[in-house]
Structure formats: structure tokens, C-alpha cells
Motif scaffolding. Structure first.
Motif, PDB file in Angstrom:
ATOM      1  N   VAL A   9       0.838  -1.202   0.000  1.00  0.00           N
ATOM      2  CA  VAL A   9       0.000   0.000   0.000  1.00  0.00           C
ATOM      3  C   VAL A   9       0.870   1.248   0.000  1.00  0.00           C
ATOM      4  CG1 VAL A   9      -1.694   1.337   1.317  1.00  0.00           C
ATOM      5  CG2 VAL A   9      -1.925  -1.139   1.148  1.00  0.00           C
ATOM      6  N   MET A  10       1.928   1.237   0.822  1.00  0.00           N
ATOM      7  CA  MET A  10       2.819   2.400   0.925  1.00  0.00           C
ATOM      8  C   MET A  10       4.242   1.914   1.143  1.00  0.00           C
ATOM      9  SD  MET A  10       2.662   5.555   3.585  1.00  0.00           S
ATOM     10  CE  MET A  10       4.076   6.610   3.743  1.00  0.00           C
ATOM     11  N   ALA A  11       5.021   1.942   0.101  1.00  0.00           N
ATOM     12  CA  ALA A  11       6.389   1.420   0.158  1.00  0.00           C
ATOM     13  C   ALA A  11       7.239   2.118   1.216  1.00  0.00           C
ATOM     14  CB  ALA A  11       7.057   1.536  -1.214  1.00  0.00           C
ATOM     15  N   GLY A  12       6.950   3.382   1.516  1.00  0.00           N
ATOM     16  CA  GLY A  12       7.740   4.129   2.484  1.00  0.00           C
ATOM     17  C   GLY A  12       7.254   4.036   3.920  1.00  0.00           C
ATOM     18  N   ALA A  13       6.273   3.193   4.184  1.00  0.00           N
ATOM     19  CA  ALA A  13       5.772   3.060   5.559  1.00  0.00           C
ATOM     20  C   ALA A  13       6.893   2.557   6.463  1.00  0.00           C
ATOM     21  CB  ALA A  13       4.593   2.098   5.596  1.00  0.00           C
ATOM     22  N   GLU A  14       6.930   3.073   7.680  1.00  0.00           N
ATOM     23  CA  GLU A  14       7.912   2.629   8.667  1.00  0.00           C
ATOM     24  C   GLU A  14       7.273   1.559   9.539  1.00  0.00           C
ATOM     25  OE1 GLU A  14       9.778   5.829  10.877  1.00  0.00           O
ATOM     26  OE2 GLU A  14       9.222   7.200   9.241  1.00  0.00           O
ATOM     27  N   LEU A  15       7.930   0.405   9.626  1.00  0.00           N
ATOM     28  CA  LEU A  15       7.396  -0.719  10.394  1.00  0.00           C
ATOM     29  C   LEU A  15       8.317  -1.021  11.570  1.00  0.00           C
ATOM     30  CD1 LEU A  15       6.512  -3.040   7.384  1.00  0.00           C
ATOM     31  CD2 LEU A  15       5.088  -1.304   8.480  1.00  0.00           C
ATOM     32  N   GLY A  16       7.725  -1.167  12.750  1.00  0.00           N
ATOM     33  CA  GLY A  16       8.504  -1.519  13.926  1.00  0.00           C
ATOM     34  C   GLY A  16       8.934  -2.972  13.876  1.00  0.00           C
ATOM     35  N   GLU A  45       4.119  -9.042  13.890  1.00  0.00           N
ATOM     36  CA  GLU A  45       4.941  -8.857  12.697  1.00  0.00           C
ATOM     37  C   GLU A  45       5.658  -7.517  12.685  1.00  0.00           C
ATOM     38  OE1 GLU A  45       3.559  -9.860   8.778  1.00  0.00           O
ATOM     39  OE2 GLU A  45       2.004 -11.159   9.646  1.00  0.00           O
ATOM     40  N   CYS A  46       4.991  -6.475  13.173  1.00  0.00           N
ATOM     41  CA  CYS A  46       5.590  -5.138  13.204  1.00  0.00           C
ATOM     42  C   CYS A  46       4.924  -4.347  14.327  1.00  0.00           C
ATOM     43  CB  CYS A  46       5.463  -4.426  11.868  1.00  0.00           C
ATOM     44  SG  CYS A  46       3.866  -4.506  11.069  1.00  0.00           S
ATOM     45  N   ASP A  47       5.722  -4.009  15.311  1.00  0.00           N
ATOM     46  CA  ASP A  47       5.228  -3.321  16.505  1.00  0.00           C
ATOM     47  C   ASP A  47       5.094  -1.833  16.220  1.00  0.00           C
ATOM     48  OD1 ASP A  47       4.358  -2.932  19.088  1.00  0.00           O
ATOM     49  OD2 ASP A  47       6.356  -3.039  19.977  1.00  0.00           O
ATOM     50  N   GLY A  48       4.070  -1.495  15.448  1.00  0.00           N
ATOM     51  CA  GLY A  48       3.814  -0.111  15.085  1.00  0.00           C
ATOM     52  C   GLY A  48       3.977   0.116  13.594  1.00  0.00           C
ATOM     53  N   VAL A  49       3.153   1.024  13.065  1.00  0.00           N
ATOM     54  CA  VAL A  49       3.181   1.382  11.645  1.00  0.00           C
ATOM     55  C   VAL A  49       3.084   2.896  11.544  1.00  0.00           C
ATOM     56  CG1 VAL A  49       2.006   1.192   9.409  1.00  0.00           C
ATOM     57  CG2 VAL A  49       2.006  -0.762  10.993  1.00  0.00           C
ATOM     58  N   ARG A  50       4.050   3.478  10.853  1.00  0.00           N
ATOM     59  CA  ARG A  50       4.021   4.925  10.609  1.00  0.00           C
ATOM     60  C   ARG A  50       3.829   5.180   9.126  1.00  0.00           C
ATOM     61  NH1 ARG A  50       8.028   8.249  14.519  1.00  0.00           N
ATOM     62  NH2 ARG A  50       6.612   8.041  16.270  1.00  0.00           N
ATOM     63  N   ASP A  56       1.220   8.065  13.170  1.00  0.00           N
ATOM     64  CA  ASP A  56       1.130   6.777  13.866  1.00  0.00           C
ATOM     65  C   ASP A  56      -0.172   6.064  13.511  1.00  0.00           C
ATOM     66  OD1 ASP A  56       3.596   6.736  15.288  1.00  0.00           O
ATOM     67  OD2 ASP A  56       2.782   8.274  16.613  1.00  0.00           O
ATOM     68  N   VAL A  57      -0.157   5.352  12.396  1.00  0.00           N
ATOM     69  CA  VAL A  57      -1.330   4.624  11.927  1.00  0.00           C
ATOM     70  C   VAL A  57      -1.667   3.499  12.903  1.00  0.00           C
ATOM     71  CG1 VAL A  57      -2.238   3.203  10.036  1.00  0.00           C
ATOM     72  CG2 VAL A  57      -0.882   5.252   9.532  1.00  0.00           C
ATOM     73  N   VAL A  58      -0.642   2.792  13.376  1.00  0.00           N
ATOM     74  CA  VAL A  58      -0.798   1.774  14.427  1.00  0.00           C
ATOM     75  C   VAL A  58       0.315   2.010  15.437  1.00  0.00           C
ATOM     76  CG1 VAL A  58      -0.816  -0.687  14.988  1.00  0.00           C
ATOM     77  CG2 VAL A  58      -1.793   0.093  12.818  1.00  0.00           C
ATOM     78  N   TRP A  59      -0.059   2.144  16.695  1.00  0.00           N
ATOM     79  CA  TRP A  59       0.907   2.363  17.764  1.00  0.00           C
ATOM     80  C   TRP A  59       1.632   1.075  18.123  1.00  0.00           C
ATOM     81  CZ3 TRP A  59      -3.276   4.806  21.375  1.00  0.00           C
ATOM     82  CH2 TRP A  59      -3.627   6.071  20.904  1.00  0.00           C
ATOM     83  N   SER A  60       2.719   1.216  18.830  1.00  0.00           N
ATOM     84  CA  SER A  60       3.421   0.057  19.402  1.00  0.00           C
ATOM     85  C   SER A  60       2.577  -0.525  20.541  1.00  0.00           C
ATOM     86  CB  SER A  60       4.783   0.493  19.952  1.00  0.00           C
ATOM     87  OG  SER A  60       4.591   1.342  21.086  1.00  0.00           O
ATOM     88  N   ALA A  61       2.865  -1.752  20.896  1.00  0.00           N
ATOM     89  CA  ALA A  61       2.150  -2.391  22.012  1.00  0.00           C
ATOM     90  C   ALA A  61       2.317  -1.570  23.291  1.00  0.00           C
ATOM     91  CB  ALA A  61       2.665  -3.818  22.206  1.00  0.00           C
TER      92      ALA A  61
END
Length: 143
Positions: A9-16, A45-50, A56-61
Motif C-alpha cells: 500500500v505504501m512502500a515508504g511506511a515505517e514498520l517496527g 509482525e511489526c510493533d507499530g506502523v508509521r 502513527d497509523v498503528v501504535w506500538s504495544a
């Protein structure tokens, strides 16, 4: 699965980095609610998505546990807002609105809490739909 889907969806997304099972158990223990299965799978799989601009589309746990606990225990919030215990916030729009799953009763749809009106309404029918819409958007896509 989640990493590939997000980067498609977004190649530049930052994944934890993946969250440890202990971190997920800590969220559930701190909030007294199970994580929604989709959210737990994503965090494994990824603790957070920016997304764009560090959104912060999805926060860390860790942030899920902390921010939800803070909202639930803030002294002045009961006089201003409806209860937050039924919700589990996991992301935000960068301007105060927050995205959540309803945990009481347990639902798989994603809702938004409007911080100005205290309204809570459905924005997507699943976590993957929410992520796709949030990553593709450039503004308040959920309004």
C-alpha cells in the motif's frame, strides 16, 4: 502477511520490529481486555506502523497499553467524556482523533473517537481496510 500488505500500500511506511509475546500479554494485563486477533497478529509482525509525515497509523504495544491506561484513569475525563473502557485505542490521525476497536462488546470493526465532540463512529470494517485507507489518504479520510 501484514508487512507485505502494508508495504504494498505504501512502500515508504515505517514498520517496527516484531513485538514479543510478553509485550502483547502486558497490554492485555494492563487493560484487562484481550487484544483483537487482527491487531495482535499485526503487532507480532511489526510493533507499530508509521505513514506519511510520521503519522502513527498503528501504535506500538507499549503505547497502546500506556495511552489507553492514561485515558481510563485521567481524573477529569469522566466529567467531559463518555467512558473509555469499552474502547482500545491503537492509532491516531495526528490531530487528536484516535482509532479504536470496541472491546465491550468485542467487535472487529475500527471506530474513530472525535476528541472535539466525543463522538465515536465506524470508519472501517476491518484492520486491513483501516490500514489501507489510512496509508493512502492525505487528510481526514474518515470524515
Amino acid at each position: 502477511m501484514w508487512r507485505e500488505q502494508i508495504l504494498q500500500v505504501m512502500a515508504g511506511a515505517e514498520l517496527g520490529v516484531p513485538a514479543a509475546d510478553e509485550a502483547l500479554a502486558a497490554v492485555e494485563s494492563a487493560l484487562g481486555q484481550p487484544l483483537p486477533p487482527q491487531l495482535a497478529g499485526l503487532l507480532r509482525e511489526c510493533d507499530g506502523v508509521r505513514g506519511r509525515y510520521g503519522l502513527d497509523v498503528v501504535w506500538s504495544a507499549e503505547r497502546i497499553a500506556k495511552d489507553n491506561a492514561d485515558f481510563r484513569t485521567a481524573r477529569d475525563f469522566p466529567q467531559v467524556y463518555m467512558p473509555f473502557e469499552p474502547l482500545m485505542f491503537f492509532g491516531d490521525n495526528g490531530g487528536g482523533d484516535q482509532f479504536a476497536f470496541v472491546r465491550t462488546p468485542q467487535r472487529s470493526e475500527v471506530f474513530v473517537w472525535d476528541h472535539e465532540t466525543d463522538s465515536r463512529y465506524l470508519v472501517s470494517y476491518s484492520l486491513d481496510e483501516y490500514i489501507e485507507r489510512a496509508l493512502r489518504a492525505t487528510g481526514d479520510w474518515y470524515r
